[in-house]
Write an enzyme that holds these catalytic residues in place. Structure first.
Site, PDB file in Angstrom:
ATOM      1  N   PHE A 104      37.907  28.800  39.518  1.00 21.43           N
ATOM      2  CA  PHE A 104      38.605  30.031  40.219  1.00 21.43           C
ATOM      3  C   PHE A 104      37.795  30.483  41.526  1.00 21.43           C
ATOM      4  O   PHE A 104      36.697  29.995  41.624  1.00 21.43           O
ATOM      5  CB  PHE A 104      38.633  31.199  39.082  1.00 21.43           C
TER       6      PHE A 104
ATOM      7  N   GLN B  57      42.115  46.135  44.984  1.00 19.39           N
ATOM      8  CA  GLN B  57      42.316  44.546  45.399  1.00 19.39           C
ATOM      9  C   GLN B  57      43.729  44.057  45.815  1.00 19.39           C
ATOM     10  O   GLN B  57      44.595  44.496  44.975  1.00 19.39           O
ATOM     11  CB  GLN B  57      41.651  43.753  44.233  1.00 19.39           C
TER      12      GLN B  57
ATOM     13  N   HIS C 251      45.912  40.627  45.915  1.00 19.57           N
ATOM     14  CA  HIS C 251      45.837  39.487  45.719  1.00 19.57           C
ATOM     15  C   HIS C 251      46.593  38.507  46.562  1.00 19.57           C
ATOM     16  O   HIS C 251      47.498  38.757  47.317  1.00 19.57           O
ATOM     17  CB  HIS C 251      46.655  39.062  44.299  1.00 19.57           C
TER      18      HIS C 251
ATOM     19  N   LEU D 294      53.165  37.694  40.755  1.00 20.36           N
ATOM     20  CA  LEU D 294      51.787  36.879  40.988  1.00 20.36           C
ATOM     21  C   LEU D 294      51.988  35.706  40.561  1.00 20.36           C
ATOM     22  O   LEU D 294      52.948  35.169  39.738  1.00 20.36           O
ATOM     23  CB  LEU D 294      50.989  37.611  40.017  1.00 20.36           C
TER      24      LEU D 294
ATOM     25  N   GLU E 291      45.903  32.538  40.538  1.00 18.93           N
ATOM     26  CA  GLU E 291      44.730  31.834  41.323  1.00 18.93           C
ATOM     27  C   GLU E 291      44.554  30.553  40.602  1.00 18.93           C
ATOM     28  O   GLU E 291      43.903  29.646  41.614  1.00 18.93           O
ATOM     29  CB  GLU E 291      43.503  32.681  41.135  1.00 18.93           C
TER      30      GLU E 291
ATOM     31  N   ARG F 293      39.094  37.049  46.424  1.00 16.29           N
ATOM     32  CA  ARG F 293      40.404  37.527  46.721  1.00 16.29           C
ATOM     33  C   ARG F 293      40.300  38.154  48.112  1.00 16.29           C
ATOM     34  O   ARG F 293      41.059  38.243  48.903  1.00 16.29           O
ATOM     35  CB  ARG F 293      40.853  38.151  45.497  1.00 16.29           C
TER      36      ARG F 293
ATOM     37  N   HIS G 281      47.079  44.213  43.716  1.00 17.88           N
ATOM     38  CA  HIS G 281      46.835  43.581  42.635  1.00 17.88           C
ATOM     39  C   HIS G 281      45.957  44.243  41.467  1.00 17.88           C
ATOM     40  O   HIS G 281      45.920  44.180  40.286  1.00 17.88           O
ATOM     41  CB  HIS G 281      46.415  41.952  42.895  1.00 17.88           C
TER      42      HIS G 281
ATOM     43  N   ARG H  51      36.952  42.685  42.815  1.00 15.81           N
ATOM     44  CA  ARG H  51      36.762  41.815  41.358  1.00 15.81           C
ATOM     45  C   ARG H  51      37.003  40.442  41.328  1.00 15.81           C
ATOM     46  O   ARG H  51      37.951  40.007  42.213  1.00 15.81           O
ATOM     47  CB  ARG H  51      37.692  42.520  40.372  1.00 15.81           C
TER      48      ARG H  51
END
Lengths: 662, 266
Positions: free
Chosen positions: A141, A255, A257, A267, A270, A301, A369, A405
């Site tokens: 990730f 955040q 994404h 979405l 990731e 991100r 996100h 995050r």
């Protein structure tokens, strides 16, 4: 007045809320969960990619442990995280994965032997150890040094949520489905529960509890394009904000994404990039290595999203009727991999775009996100400002994530914080001094106040339409308080939001039913959403630096000297049209990992005066303890072993780190 | 307008003449209002590119009828909230593109479940009852494992097979499409059989076929199924309901035939 009395009132039926309720039940406490929707429909289900926990089962996770997970998390947060909380989190994450495994979550498992994976456009052969066969697998990730993300194919959140929800049923947790908390009942010092509205019958009632916990998830719907479910309107944040005492932390940390499908904002995980997918521009060029040679598509991100928007600004976007976008290319992963491990992605592409990602590139653009900000709590999950009020998960600012995050840390936080805060809530309930007499008069006052507000909306002849106000707010937030921020644009945005807040006083609705009434719901929520929007915009306007997901074009550097601090916001009273902001400094001298370069993104920042001092101290401790094990070293640098509840303390076993006495 | 570049997807612009005019005939009824009678009402909107029923219904509510009730949560085909009858067939509305529908479409709430109003039904209440009755959680001997220790191993293929059956989102489409459920209110339904199949497949679950027989070994259970199998055809997650129900029925029939003799299977 109907009144329900319980020990623990949990507002929100997603993973964090359910796990807290289970903890309370296991400690012999009654628990009620309020949920806007059946709990299995919560937004937790949408976490596709996985949950970070340093199990180190796979070959590419070799050497992973709490220390590496801790550093990745703090760097990802751009040093905004509370490092004690980050330590509590990384130590509990393996236990949370293992608990869910024991409850039946079908985690994907390691297959011993050789297999091919895609790393940096190349097929690479990886040999999994025979002794790891059948243990929980991890994938790659963004923003992580090791392959650490545990997953159940591409339905991790769904599998975790169904397991946990069924455990809640087993434990006899009462769930009030289709109910909404309208206000916290409190006396300015102590929270006593909430005023609740039944969304079907419209009935209002008081729910009184020894401890009240907010776990309502994020506030993505403040923005026009978001990956969040339609119920993620920040209503838990608003409950705390409207008390006027329980502060929200870091609301400007929002955040985006990198890979929302374009234009719907749904979405795609990731995991696509983690498994080897690439970002391409209008010419088909893979552009991320040009900007981020070290981590490429797998920088954090905030960095990838900004680089994508930067590339679009340079004219490299793919033009379309809805504006420019970029491409996500996973064709190189092959049909077998996509149909097994990224099936949800394939479905989403088929149903919402009409394309097959095995053969075609996916149009993507960053979308809102995650809400890093939330109800500010101490390490036990309790508000330092309103006793008896707790929060966990995305709705909280426990402060695991700081200003950005990491992927895989949110769904991990829900269950980890649920476990930890759940125990602290049970401790709180067990202390005799917290058994206060039921404040019936206070409850009545709060219920009447909410009833009067609803009556006023129903009786109003105002001309403002709540749906339209909401859409205008989303436009302002998207245009003025998005990925790139600037002082003058923020100022203009704040002015427009204040106008909208003023106009929201004149909302009139056509349907006059007190029972199930979507227009009435929109009417009372939009005012709260506007207060949150203003809290985000004002926090962003004040913070004259760039940190994590908060990026100021007029102040592009991270400024630890002036801004290594957490924003605290309260809404003074209903007549106010701006939040009151305050700040809480982070103490560099207590940090295990003093501020530095993240390993990706911008390299220049303004140091805090304490940073070199603390770095020398930490270096000296490391030098003096050469040869000692990593646990002793960690304890010497930032002691925190006593912070976790006893039932969750203790080291985590790994293949390469057997537990003594095992 | 600010120059701060951020994700932009313009709200649908009216481009009259370019797109179809769609008609939605929607069943309207408020069971809590004594004056309300079920009736069909037609709404007309202009189609847009990539329009889904989620977008269409919200546009109707925001611009034509703010009292219209329906349920969406994830709007991405993940959560199962928005199942409804689209031209007589249960489907997830959020991932139904209008371009796949005729110009005139009928929308009705799922049958069988308690009606909340218009297109909104209480699947959650029914599903909780099902979960309580079938005890849809892993039954294990050791309830408090030592979380510090390495997890128990599971064969990777078996984990994948369990995940396949674990993908059910409890949307209710299978029950809404079920002929037996129309006749027997207490029928377990394909969703319940899928859960039993999932736990039965899981070697960690200590329940035996005898235990499962107690739960589904009668006409309200797997023997009530008339094998019409609309459940299989309408499942939005394409769960293998047909084979699972057939398999369970065979196992339960075997169990029933040998009931007087203790059968220690598994």
């Amino acid at each position: 007045m109907k009144t329900v009395v319980t020990d623990v009132l949990v507002i929100g039926g997603g993973l964090a809320g359910l796990r807290m309720a289970i903890a309370a039940r296991r400690r012999g406490r009654e628990a009620i969960v309020l949920s806007l929707v059946p709990p299995k429909r919560s937004h937790s289900a949408a976490a596709q990619g996985g949950m970070q926990a340093s199990l180190a089962n796979v070959a590419r996770g070799a050497g992973d442990n709490e220390d590496v997970h801790f550093e990745d998390t703090v760097r990802g947060s751009d040093w905004g995280a509370d490092q004690i909380v980050a330590r509590m989190f990384v130590n509990t994450a393996p236990k949370a994965v293992r608990e869910l495994a024991a409850w039946g979550t079908p985690w994907s498992r390691v297959r011993g032997g050789e297999r091919e994976v895609i790393v940096n456009e190349e097929k690479v052969s990886v040999t999994e150890r025979a002794e790891a066969h059948g243990l929980i697998a991890q994938r790659d990730f963004g923003g992580t040094k090791k392959w650490r993300t545990c997953y159940a194919a591409d339905g991790t959140g769904h599998a975790m949520l169904f397991t946990t929800s069924d455990q809640a049923i087993r434990q006899g947790v009462a769930v009030y489905e289709r109910t909404e908390a309208l206000a916290l009942i409190h006396d300015g010092e102590r929270c006593h529960g909430a005023v609740v509205r039944d969304l079907v019958s419209g009935e209002l009632f008081a729910c009184l509890a020894r401890a009240t916990a907010i776990a309502t998830g994020g506030a993505g719907r403040l923005y026009r394009v978001t990956t969040n479910a339609v119920i993620c309107e920040g209503m838990g944040h608003a409950l705390a904000l409207e008390t006027g005492v329980a502060a929200l932390g870091n609301m400007e940390a929002v955040q985006f994404h990198p890979t929302g499908i374009f234009p719907a904002g749904i979405l795609v995980t990731e995991g696509c990039r983690g498994d080897g997918g690439l970002l391409r521009d209008v010419d088909g060029h893979r552009f991320m290595p040009d900007y981020e040679p070290e981590k490429k598509e797998l920088a954090s991100r905030d960095v990838v999203s900004r680089r994508m928007e930067e590339h679009i600004r340079r004219g490299k976007g793919v033009p379309s009727r809805f504006g420019p976008h970029l491409w996500l290319d996973i064709t190189l992963l092959g049909r077998r991999h996509i149909e097994r491990d990224l099936r949800e992605v394939k479905d989403i592409c088929a149903y919402f775009l009409g394309i097959d990602p095995v053969e075609k590139w996916i149009p993507v653009r960053p979308a809102q996100h995650y809400t890093m900000g939330g109800v500010r709590t101490d390490h036990t999950g309790q508000s330092p400002y309103l006793k008896g009020l707790f929060a966990a998960g995305e709705a909280a600012c426990w402060d695991l994530h700081g200003f950005n995050r990491l992927g895989g840390n949110s769904v991990a936080e829900t269950v980890v914080a649920g476990m930890i805060v759940g125990e602290f809530i049970a401790d709180f309930c067990d202390r005799p001094e917290n058994a206060v007499p039921l404040p019936m008069a206070l409850a009545q006052e709060f219920v009447q106040r909410e009833e009067a507000k609803l009556a006023a909306i129903l009786a109003s002849c105002g001309q403002e339409n709540p749906f339209r106000l909401c859409a205008e707010m989303q436009d302002v937030m998207t245009e003025h308080v998005g990925i790139f921020r600037r002082g003058d644009a923020l100022q203009a945005g704040i002015a427009r939001l204040r106008e909208l807040l003023e106009r929201s006083r004149a909302i009139g609705i056509t349907g006059k039913s007190r029972a199930a009434n979507p227009e009435l719901v929109a009417a009372y929520r939009v005012r709260r959403m506007l207060k949150l929007a203003l809290t985000i915009a004002c926090g962003a306007r004040q913070r004259t630096e760039s940190r994590g997901a908060h990026f100021r074009e007029d102040f592009p550097r991270r400024d630890d000297r002036d801004w290594l601090k957490r924003t605290l916001a309260v809404w003074p009273d209903d007549s106010a049209d701006l939040p009151r902001l305050d700040y809480e400094a982070l103490d560099v001298m207590k940090m295990e990992l003093p501020p530095g370069w993240r390993g990706y993104g911008a390299k220049d920042y303004i140091d805090h005066p304490d940073t070199p001092l603390r770095q020398r101290e930490v270096d000296a401790i490391r030098a003096s303890m050469r040869g000692r094990d990593r646990h002793a070293l960690q304890d010497a640098i930032m002691p925190c072993a006593d912070r976790l509840p006893a039932s969750l303390a203790g080291r985590n076993e790994r293949l390469d780190e057997p537990l003594e006495g095992a | 307008m600010s120059t701060g570049a951020t994700p932009q997807s313009p709200r649908p612009q009216s481009q009259t003449g370019k797109h179809r005019l769609l008609t939605f005939d929607i069943l309207r009824y408020d069971p809590r209002d004594a004056a309300s009678v079920p009736r069909m009402r037609a709404y007309r909107i202009e189609e847009a590119d990539s329009m889904t029923l989620f977008i269409a219904l919200n546009e109707i509510r925001e611009q034509q009828d703010p009292t219209l009730q329906f349920d969406f949560v994830c709007r991405a085909g993940i959560c199962g909230s928005c199942a409804m009858m689209v031209n007589g067939r249960p489907r997830l509305a959020c991932r139904t593109l209008t371009r796949d529908l005729p110009a005139e479409t009928t929308l009705a709430p799922l049958p069988f479940f308690e009606l909340i109003g218009d297109l909104s039904v209480n699947t959650g209440k029914w599903m909780r009852g099902m979960s309580e009755r079938l005890q849809t959680w892993l039954h294990v001997r050791e309830s408090e494992p030592d979380l510090r220790r390495i997890e128990a191993r599971m064969d990777p293929d078996l984990a994948e097979q369990i995940y396949e059956l674990d993908r059910c989102v409890e949307c209710g489409c299978c029950v809404a499409a079920c002929g037996t459920a129309r006749m027997r209110e207490e029928f377990t339904g394909a969703v319940g059989f899928g859960k039993i199949a999932r736990f039965r497949l899981d070697p960690r679950d200590t329940r035996t076929d005898e235990d499962y027989y107690e739960l589904i070994g009668d006409d309200t259970g797997v023997f009530g199924c008339m094998s019409l199998l609309a459940c299989h055809d309408v499942c939005p997650k394409s769960l293998p309901l047909q084979t699972q129900i057939a398999f369970l029925r065979r196992k339960m029939a075997g169990m029933g035939a040998s009931r007087d003799v203790p059968v220690p299977e598994r």
